[in-house]
Design an enzyme around this catalytic site. Sequence first.
Site, PDB file in Angstrom:
ATOM      1  N   CYS A 112      18.087 -32.817 -73.898  1.00 57.33           N
ATOM      2  CA  CYS A 112      18.291 -34.227 -73.545  1.00 57.33           C
ATOM      3  C   CYS A 112      19.765 -34.612 -73.477  1.00 57.33           C
ATOM      4  CB  CYS A 112      17.557 -35.125 -74.524  1.00 57.33           C
ATOM      5  SG  CYS A 112      15.824 -34.700 -74.670  1.00 57.33           S
ATOM      6  N   HIS A 253      20.007 -42.300 -74.884  1.00 54.89           N
ATOM      7  CA  HIS A 253      18.921 -41.457 -74.388  1.00 54.89           C
ATOM      8  C   HIS A 253      17.598 -42.153 -74.674  1.00 54.89           C
ATOM      9  CE1 HIS A 253      16.186 -38.309 -73.607  1.00 54.89           C
ATOM     10  NE2 HIS A 253      15.951 -38.025 -74.875  1.00 54.89           N
ATOM     11  N   ASN A 283      10.282 -40.271 -71.776  1.00 56.25           N
ATOM     12  CA  ASN A 283      11.460 -39.447 -72.055  1.00 56.25           C
ATOM     13  C   ASN A 283      11.625 -38.430 -70.920  1.00 56.25           C
ATOM     14  OD1 ASN A 283      13.314 -37.589 -73.013  1.00 56.25           O
ATOM     15  ND2 ASN A 283      12.394 -37.398 -75.042  1.00 56.25           N
TER      16      ASN A 283
HETATM   17  O1  UT7 Z   1      14.203 -36.301 -76.619  1.00 56.56           O
HETATM   18  C1  UT7 Z   1      14.819 -35.773 -77.713  1.00 56.56           C
HETATM   19  C2  UT7 Z   1      14.177 -35.735 -78.920  1.00 56.56           C
HETATM   20  N1  UT7 Z   1      12.848 -36.247 -79.091  1.00 56.56           N
HETATM   21  C3  UT7 Z   1      12.696 -37.322 -79.807  1.00 56.56           C
HETATM   22  O2  UT7 Z   1      13.667 -37.960 -80.151  1.00 56.56           O
HETATM   23  C4  UT7 Z   1      11.331 -37.675 -80.293  1.00 56.56           C
HETATM   24  C5  UT7 Z   1      11.372 -37.903 -81.767  1.00 56.56           C
HETATM   25  N2  UT7 Z   1      10.128 -38.244 -82.410  1.00 56.56           N
HETATM   26  C6  UT7 Z   1       9.390 -39.334 -82.125  1.00 56.56           C
HETATM   27  O3  UT7 Z   1       9.673 -40.055 -81.205  1.00 56.56           O
HETATM   28  C7  UT7 Z   1       8.223 -39.652 -83.019  1.00 56.56           C
HETATM   29  O4  UT7 Z   1       8.299 -38.831 -84.158  1.00 56.56           O
HETATM   30  C8  UT7 Z   1       6.841 -39.473 -82.344  1.00 56.56           C
HETATM   31  C9  UT7 Z   1       6.623 -40.585 -81.348  1.00 56.56           C
HETATM   32  C10 UT7 Z   1       6.758 -38.127 -81.673  1.00 56.56           C
HETATM   33  C11 UT7 Z   1       5.736 -39.569 -83.381  1.00 56.56           C
HETATM   34  O5  UT7 Z   1       5.832 -40.793 -84.101  1.00 56.56           O
HETATM   35  P1  UT7 Z   1       5.742 -40.788 -85.706  1.00 56.56           P
HETATM   36  O6  UT7 Z   1       5.783 -42.183 -86.134  1.00 56.56           O
HETATM   37  O7  UT7 Z   1       6.818 -39.867 -86.186  1.00 56.56           O
HETATM   38  O8  UT7 Z   1       4.304 -40.216 -85.950  1.00 56.56           O
HETATM   39  P2  UT7 Z   1       3.860 -38.916 -86.731  1.00 56.56           P
HETATM   40  O9  UT7 Z   1       4.265 -37.689 -85.991  1.00 56.56           O
HETATM   41  O10 UT7 Z   1       4.290 -39.031 -88.151  1.00 56.56           O
HETATM   42  O11 UT7 Z   1       2.296 -39.050 -86.645  1.00 56.56           O
HETATM   43  C12 UT7 Z   1       1.617 -40.152 -87.247  1.00 56.56           C
HETATM   44  C13 UT7 Z   1       0.135 -40.034 -86.924  1.00 56.56           C
HETATM   45  C14 UT7 Z   1      -0.427 -38.651 -87.176  1.00 56.56           C
HETATM   46  O12 UT7 Z   1      -1.725 -38.803 -87.714  1.00 56.56           O
HETATM   47  P3  UT7 Z   1      -1.984 -38.592 -89.283  1.00 56.56           P
HETATM   48  O13 UT7 Z   1      -1.556 -37.185 -89.568  1.00 56.56           O
HETATM   49  O14 UT7 Z   1      -1.141 -39.625 -89.954  1.00 56.56           O
HETATM   50  O15 UT7 Z   1      -3.450 -38.829 -89.393  1.00 56.56           O
HETATM   51  C15 UT7 Z   1      -0.536 -38.078 -85.788  1.00 56.56           C
HETATM   52  O16 UT7 Z   1      -1.556 -37.099 -85.704  1.00 56.56           O
HETATM   53  O17 UT7 Z   1      -0.083 -40.318 -85.547  1.00 56.56           O
HETATM   54  C16 UT7 Z   1      -0.882 -39.284 -84.981  1.00 56.56           C
HETATM   55  N3  UT7 Z   1      -0.554 -39.146 -83.578  1.00 56.56           N
HETATM   56  C17 UT7 Z   1      -1.171 -39.840 -82.609  1.00 56.56           C
HETATM   57  N4  UT7 Z   1      -2.168 -40.744 -82.628  1.00 56.56           N
HETATM   58  C18 UT7 Z   1      -2.554 -41.266 -81.457  1.00 56.56           C
HETATM   59  C19 UT7 Z   1       0.395 -38.373 -83.017  1.00 56.56           C
HETATM   60  N5  UT7 Z   1       0.411 -38.532 -81.698  1.00 56.56           N
HETATM   61  C20 UT7 Z   1      -0.558 -39.446 -81.407  1.00 56.56           C
HETATM   62  C21 UT7 Z   1      -1.005 -40.030 -80.220  1.00 56.56           C
HETATM   63  N6  UT7 Z   1      -1.993 -40.946 -80.295  1.00 56.56           N
HETATM   64  N7  UT7 Z   1      -0.482 -39.734 -79.021  1.00 56.56           N
END
Ligand code: UT7
Length: 326
Positions: A112, A253, A283
């Site tokens: 990125c 970004h 993204n």
């Molecule tokens: O481009 C360069 C770098 N990339 C980034 O900067 C991305 C960085 N990361 C993020 O943007 C975020 O971490 C995400 C958007 C990917 C995820 O958000 P989060 O608040 O960190 O969520 P999490 O990974 O801690 O997941 C929370 C919950 C999980 O369920 P449990 O384990 O709490 O039951 C996931 O399984 O959300 C669940 N989950 C979803 N639920 C519905 C993950 N993806 C989804 C989804 N829909 N698409």
Amino acid sequence: MNVRITGTGSALPGKILTNAELERLVDTSDEWITTRTGIKERRIAVDGEYTSTFAAEAARRAMAMAGARPEEIDLIIIGTVTPDFPFPSTACIVQDLLGATNATAFDISAACSGFLYGLSIAEKYLRTGAARKILVIGSEVLSRIVDWQDRNTCVLFGDGAGAVVLEASEGGHSLLSTHTFSNGAFWNLLYQPGSGSRNPAADSRTFDERLIYLKMEGNDVFKHAVRAMEEAAIAALNANGLTSADISLMIPHQANQRIIDATSKRLGVGPERVFTNLHLYGNTSSASIPIALDEVNRQGIVTSDNKLLLVAFGGGFTYASAVINW
Ligand code: UT7
């Protein structure tokens, strides 16, 4: 030597994929995607559209604005993690598509941060007199390396390209500085395990274990992203003797609205001075900043002598910043 942006361009696929459509693909919801990321829809390449397709179109638009002819381009740099092929570089394919017969062309892999890395390389070519007119492009077709069965990642990404013409000239917008950083200690938090030399594409294991697709430890990446973007932004401000109060517009970004909000809050840049189009495109990795820059330019969002702060973070980890006097 004044290094200036004399043209910007962008190109996006016509096909739109909404959160509602994603609800039918994986176990997700518009509500989750919107509140956790800020994304509402993204653009997806269709058959016959490649990374080079969007790169060349964005470049043509930037060149038209700059009044640059293909044969005047000395260098083409493309930041991409989704090249048309492992080799040759997509930049060589774009050179051919543009008829930029006098250019040297190469790709860089900085995820990125790819566009800002490219801008930094181009700046050095211009300041040393090694080139006079350069195309810097960020272009991605991430939809082809995203695992459409993995709700953790497939809702996040989109396709598209952005480009600038950079030249040593009197007209245009001055590039005041660029800063680049890497932290390889965390390379395995965001990467594509398969199709390189470790897990060759031809191995059945690569296919069976879905290693050909992008993998991300989203939560860990999130924390690093905020800290790293802040560090890159502060380096940019310090190098120019500026404070965040001097910044008219920050173009971060576009990965996650919460990352953007946390970073801008730490820097003391209010939301009214932060540009976002994440809700429309998701993204787009290396393409996100040049697409945003082109929209800012064409919409006339900033007036001359205003300072723009560009800041990126991505796999590697890589992070980078740039300041433009508009
Ligand atoms: O481009 C360069 C770098 N990339 C980034 O900067 C991305 C960085 N990361 C993020 O943007 C975020 O971490 C995400 C958007 C990917 C995820 O958000 P989060 O608040 O960190 O969520 P999490 O990974 O801690 O997941 C929370 C919950 C999980 O369920 P449990 O384990 O709490 O039951 C996931 O399984 O959300 C669940 N989950 C979803 N639920 C519905 C993950 N993806 C989804 C989804 N829909 N698409």
